[in-house]
Motif scaffolding. Structure first.
Motif, PDB file in Angstrom:
ATOM      1  N   THR A   1      46.309  -7.923 -41.031  1.00  0.00           N
ATOM      2  CA  THR A   1      45.158  -7.254 -40.447  1.00  0.00           C
ATOM      3  C   THR A   1      45.289  -5.759 -40.694  1.00  0.00           C
ATOM      4  OG1 THR A   1      44.955  -8.932 -38.742  1.00  0.00           O
ATOM      5  CG2 THR A   1      43.882  -6.826 -38.327  1.00  0.00           C
TER       6      THR A   1
ATOM      7  N   TYR B   1      44.508   0.436 -45.278  1.00  0.00           N
ATOM      8  CA  TYR B   1      43.604  -0.263 -46.189  1.00  0.00           C
ATOM      9  C   TYR B   1      43.777   0.259 -47.615  1.00  0.00           C
ATOM     10  CZ  TYR B   1      39.463  -2.431 -48.138  1.00  0.00           C
ATOM     11  OH  TYR B   1      38.613  -3.191 -48.920  1.00  0.00           O
TER      12      TYR B   1
ATOM     13  N   ALA C   1      36.250  -2.371 -39.314  1.00  0.00           N
ATOM     14  CA  ALA C   1      35.467  -3.500 -38.812  1.00  0.00           C
ATOM     15  C   ALA C   1      35.339  -4.522 -39.932  1.00  0.00           C
ATOM     16  CB  ALA C   1      34.086  -3.029 -38.359  1.00  0.00           C
ATOM     17  N   TYR C   2      35.511  -5.772 -39.580  1.00  0.00           N
ATOM     18  CA  TYR C   2      35.461  -6.838 -40.587  1.00  0.00           C
ATOM     19  C   TYR C   2      36.464  -6.584 -41.704  1.00  0.00           C
ATOM     20  CZ  TYR C   2      31.218  -7.794 -38.016  1.00  0.00           C
ATOM     21  OH  TYR C   2      30.328  -8.041 -37.005  1.00  0.00           O
ATOM     22  N   ASN C   3      37.606  -6.010 -41.329  1.00  0.00           N
ATOM     23  CA  ASN C   3      38.698  -5.706 -42.256  1.00  0.00           C
ATOM     24  C   ASN C   3      38.279  -4.727 -43.356  1.00  0.00           C
ATOM     25  OD1 ASN C   3      41.443  -6.175 -42.221  1.00  0.00           O
ATOM     26  ND2 ASN C   3      41.355  -7.727 -43.820  1.00  0.00           N
ATOM     27  N   MET C   4      37.287  -3.874 -43.058  1.00  0.00           N
ATOM     28  CA  MET C   4      36.827  -2.835 -43.982  1.00  0.00           C
ATOM     29  C   MET C   4      36.847  -1.490 -43.262  1.00  0.00           C
ATOM     30  SD  MET C   4      33.497  -4.068 -46.224  1.00  0.00           S
ATOM     31  CE  MET C   4      32.419  -3.803 -44.854  1.00  0.00           C
TER      32      MET C   4
ATOM     33  N   LYS D   1      31.704   5.186 -37.770  1.00  0.00           N
ATOM     34  CA  LYS D   1      30.808   4.795 -36.688  1.00  0.00           C
ATOM     35  C   LYS D   1      30.267   6.039 -35.988  1.00  0.00           C
ATOM     36  CE  LYS D   1      32.008   1.312 -33.978  1.00  0.00           C
ATOM     37  NZ  LYS D   1      32.657   0.523 -32.898  1.00  0.00           N
TER      38      LYS D   1
ATOM     39  N   SER E   1      30.563   2.235 -44.708  1.00  0.00           N
ATOM     40  CA  SER E   1      31.858   1.585 -44.866  1.00  0.00           C
ATOM     41  C   SER E   1      32.101   1.374 -46.351  1.00  0.00           C
ATOM     42  CB  SER E   1      31.910   0.262 -44.097  1.00  0.00           C
ATOM     43  OG  SER E   1      30.915  -0.617 -44.541  1.00  0.00           O
TER      44      SER E   1
ATOM     45  N   ALA F   1      34.795  -0.909 -49.359  1.00  0.00           N
ATOM     46  CA  ALA F   1      35.722  -2.010 -49.569  1.00  0.00           C
ATOM     47  C   ALA F   1      36.123  -2.081 -51.036  1.00  0.00           C
ATOM     48  CB  ALA F   1      35.078  -3.323 -49.158  1.00  0.00           C
TER      49      ALA F   1
ATOM     50  N   TYR G   1      28.857   0.755 -48.419  1.00  0.00           N
ATOM     51  CA  TYR G   1      27.840   0.110 -47.592  1.00  0.00           C
ATOM     52  C   TYR G   1      27.286   1.101 -46.581  1.00  0.00           C
ATOM     53  CZ  TYR G   1      29.880  -3.759 -49.937  1.00  0.00           C
ATOM     54  OH  TYR G   1      30.329  -4.575 -50.940  1.00  0.00           O
TER      55      TYR G   1
END
Length: 118
Positions: A3, A10, A41-44, A48, A56, A58, A67
């Motif tokens: 996670t 990341y 969020a959502y692993n990306m 916010k 975001s 990825a 995104y």
């Protein structure tokens, strides 16, 4: 699967060829969204504002995705097409060797922030 809890983790976990592009994208989004909180969020990794993710990014096997809120993509659809990029309703994908131009990334992030109140 591990996670991811922050942007640094990341980017460090991404393939080496993607890291410079991801770092640049993060820096541009930070500059364009100075009031945003860095989140995952959502692993990306994302940014916010007022409880809403406005941008975001990825890394995938062969491409990177940026995104933003859908109206930001619509506002810049012509520029995205002229740059030869693939766009979906809420994102732009590109190979790491041909990233989105910096000024377009910044405009997309700022437009997403503006449309937060729509």
């Amino acid at each position: 699967m591990t996670t991811i809890t922050d942007h640094d983790s990341y980017i460090a976990a991404a393939p080496e060829a993607f890291r410079p592009v991801l770092n640049r994208l993060r820096d541009l989004l930070r500059e364009a969204l100075p009031d945003a909180e860095e989140i995952v969020a959502y692993n990306m990794p994302g940014f916010k504002v007022d409880g809403t993710v406005v941008a975001s990014f990825a890394a995938f096997s062969k491409q990177v995705g940026l995104y933003v809120l859908a109206p930001a993509i619509a506002d810049h659809a012509e520029e995205i097409a002229e740059a030869g990029l693939k766009a979906s309703k809420t994102g732009v994908t590109f190979p790491p060797r041909k990233p989105v131009p910096d000024d377009l990334m910044t405009r997309l992030a700022r437009a997403s922030r503006v449309h937060l109140d729509d």
